[in-house]
Design an enzyme around this catalytic site. Structure first.
Site, PDB file in Angstrom:
ATOM      1  N   LEU A  65      -9.840  -7.950 -12.807  1.00 44.17           N
ATOM      2  CA  LEU A  65     -11.029  -7.936 -12.398  1.00 44.17           C
ATOM      3  C   LEU A  65     -12.231  -8.520 -13.231  1.00 44.17           C
ATOM      4  O   LEU A  65     -11.883  -8.380 -14.712  1.00 44.17           O
ATOM      5  CB  LEU A  65     -11.672  -5.741 -12.659  1.00 44.17           C
ATOM      6  N   GLY A 100       0.645  -0.958   0.358  1.00 43.68           N
ATOM      7  CA  GLY A 100      -0.188   0.170  -0.254  1.00 43.68           C
ATOM      8  C   GLY A 100       0.663   1.711  -0.475  1.00 43.68           C
ATOM      9  O   GLY A 100       0.764   1.832   1.170  1.00 43.68           O
ATOM     10  N   ASN A 151      -5.496   2.950 -13.280  1.00 40.06           N
ATOM     11  CA  ASN A 151      -4.693   1.670 -12.489  1.00 40.06           C
ATOM     12  C   ASN A 151      -3.440   2.230 -12.901  1.00 40.06           C
ATOM     13  O   ASN A 151      -3.193   3.306 -13.081  1.00 40.06           O
ATOM     14  CB  ASN A 151      -4.488   0.362 -13.539  1.00 40.06           C
ATOM     15  N   ARG A 184     -15.658 -18.029  -8.161  1.00 38.33           N
ATOM     16  CA  ARG A 184     -15.519 -17.190  -8.147  1.00 38.33           C
ATOM     17  C   ARG A 184     -16.166 -15.623  -8.867  1.00 38.33           C
ATOM     18  O   ARG A 184     -16.010 -14.859  -8.892  1.00 38.33           O
ATOM     19  CB  ARG A 184     -13.868 -17.409  -9.863  1.00 38.33           C
ATOM     20  N   HIS A 213       0.697   1.064 -13.230  1.00 42.48           N
ATOM     21  CA  HIS A 213       1.616   0.083 -13.513  1.00 42.48           C
ATOM     22  C   HIS A 213       3.155   0.336 -13.490  1.00 42.48           C
ATOM     23  O   HIS A 213       3.663   1.152 -13.793  1.00 42.48           O
ATOM     24  CB  HIS A 213       0.958  -0.376 -15.598  1.00 42.48           C
ATOM     25  N   GLU A 273       5.504   6.163  -9.308  1.00 44.66           N
ATOM     26  CA  GLU A 273       4.698   5.695  -9.036  1.00 44.66           C
ATOM     27  C   GLU A 273       4.033   7.145  -8.056  1.00 44.66           C
ATOM     28  O   GLU A 273       2.809   7.298  -8.094  1.00 44.66           O
ATOM     29  CB  GLU A 273       4.863   4.627  -8.528  1.00 44.66           C
ATOM     30  N   GLN A 310      10.576   8.016  -7.774  1.00 43.64           N
ATOM     31  CA  GLN A 310      10.409   8.875  -8.469  1.00 43.64           C
ATOM     32  C   GLN A 310       9.489   9.126  -9.871  1.00 43.64           C
ATOM     33  O   GLN A 310       9.037  10.036 -10.032  1.00 43.64           O
ATOM     34  CB  GLN A 310      12.156   8.671  -9.641  1.00 43.64           C
ATOM     35  N   ASN A 355       1.704   2.802  -3.072  1.00 41.49           N
ATOM     36  CA  ASN A 355       0.412   4.279  -3.105  1.00 41.49           C
ATOM     37  C   ASN A 355      -0.639   4.547  -3.091  1.00 41.49           C
ATOM     38  O   ASN A 355      -0.528   5.869  -2.809  1.00 41.49           O
ATOM     39  CB  ASN A 355       0.643   3.547  -4.734  1.00 41.49           C
TER      40      ASN A 355
END
Ligand code: GAR
Length: 201
Positions: free
Chosen positions: A94, A12, A108, A66, A110, A181, A179, A14
């Site tokens: 998802l 976590g 999102n 699922r 990445h 995200e 640097q 981010n």
């Protein structure tokens, strides 16, 4: 006020960058209303708790199929009624139902410069291992809208980061986080909150 739900699976950092940016006023007029983790022991849940944000775990192990798990994830999102869903190190693919419900309202982060080192199987440390194996000299991070594909949605922001001699996947991952995200994710959210990036209505 932009109401945000953040989905996480792990440490976590981010999520923390977004919490800090809201507290510091670098993200304007936004609040995180719920953090959803697919892992009960994710440290991200503790970060949410410390910041006074409601945190819920929706674990695959608690559902027989699922499909039931996907429905529980959708319920956890819908209950929060978010304007924006942020996938911040959420490592579950998802369901099409969730994506179509939140299409244009879901972003999102990445850890590479898409279209390099992305798609199925490219997540977390694996991305940096592959970048080092290929010998790229520059990598980085990407924030993009989520669509039905894996890392295929429209790109919003990218930031490049240099690979340094002697880098390991771990040192590279840390530099990309520090640097790129932790900067472009809060910045994107701020731009959305200010209406500079339009969400589909
Ligand atoms: C981050 O590097 C994020 O970009 C990556 O997982 C890490 C989560 O770290 N996401 C992906 O690889 C998605 N394909 P965090 O839990 O400390 O934010």
């Amino acid at each position: 006020m932009l109401n945000i739900a953040v989905m996480v699976s792990g440490g976590g950092t981010n999520l923390q960058a977004v919490i800090d940016a809201i507290e510091a006023g670098r993200i304007h007029d936004a609040r995180i209303t719920r953090v959803i983790s697919n892992k009960k022991d994710a440290y991200a849940l503790e970060r949410a708790g410390k910041a006074g944000i409601e945190a819920v775990a929706v674990s695959r192990a608690d559902y027989g199929t699922r499909d039931e798990f996907d429905k529980a994830l959708l319920r956890a999102l819908d209950e929060a009624a978010p304007d924006l869903v942020v996938l911040a190190g959420f490592l579950v693919v998802l369901s099409p139902e969730i994506i179509s419900r939140y299409r244009g309202h879901m972003i999102n982060i990445h850890p590479s410069l898409i279209p390099s080192f992305c798609g199925e199987g490219y997540y977390g440390l694996k991305v940096h291992e592959e970048a080092l194996k290929r010998g790229v000299k520059v990598t980085g991070a990407t924030v993009h809208f989520v669509d039905e594909g894996c890392d295929t949605g429209p790109i919003i922001m990218q930031k490049a980061v240099e690979v340094e001699p002697g880098d390991t996947p771990e040192t590279l991952q840390r530099r990309v986080m520090e640097q790129a995200e932790w900067k472009i994710l809060p910045e994107t959210i701020d731009r959305i909150a200010r209406g500079l990036i339009k969400l589909e209505s």
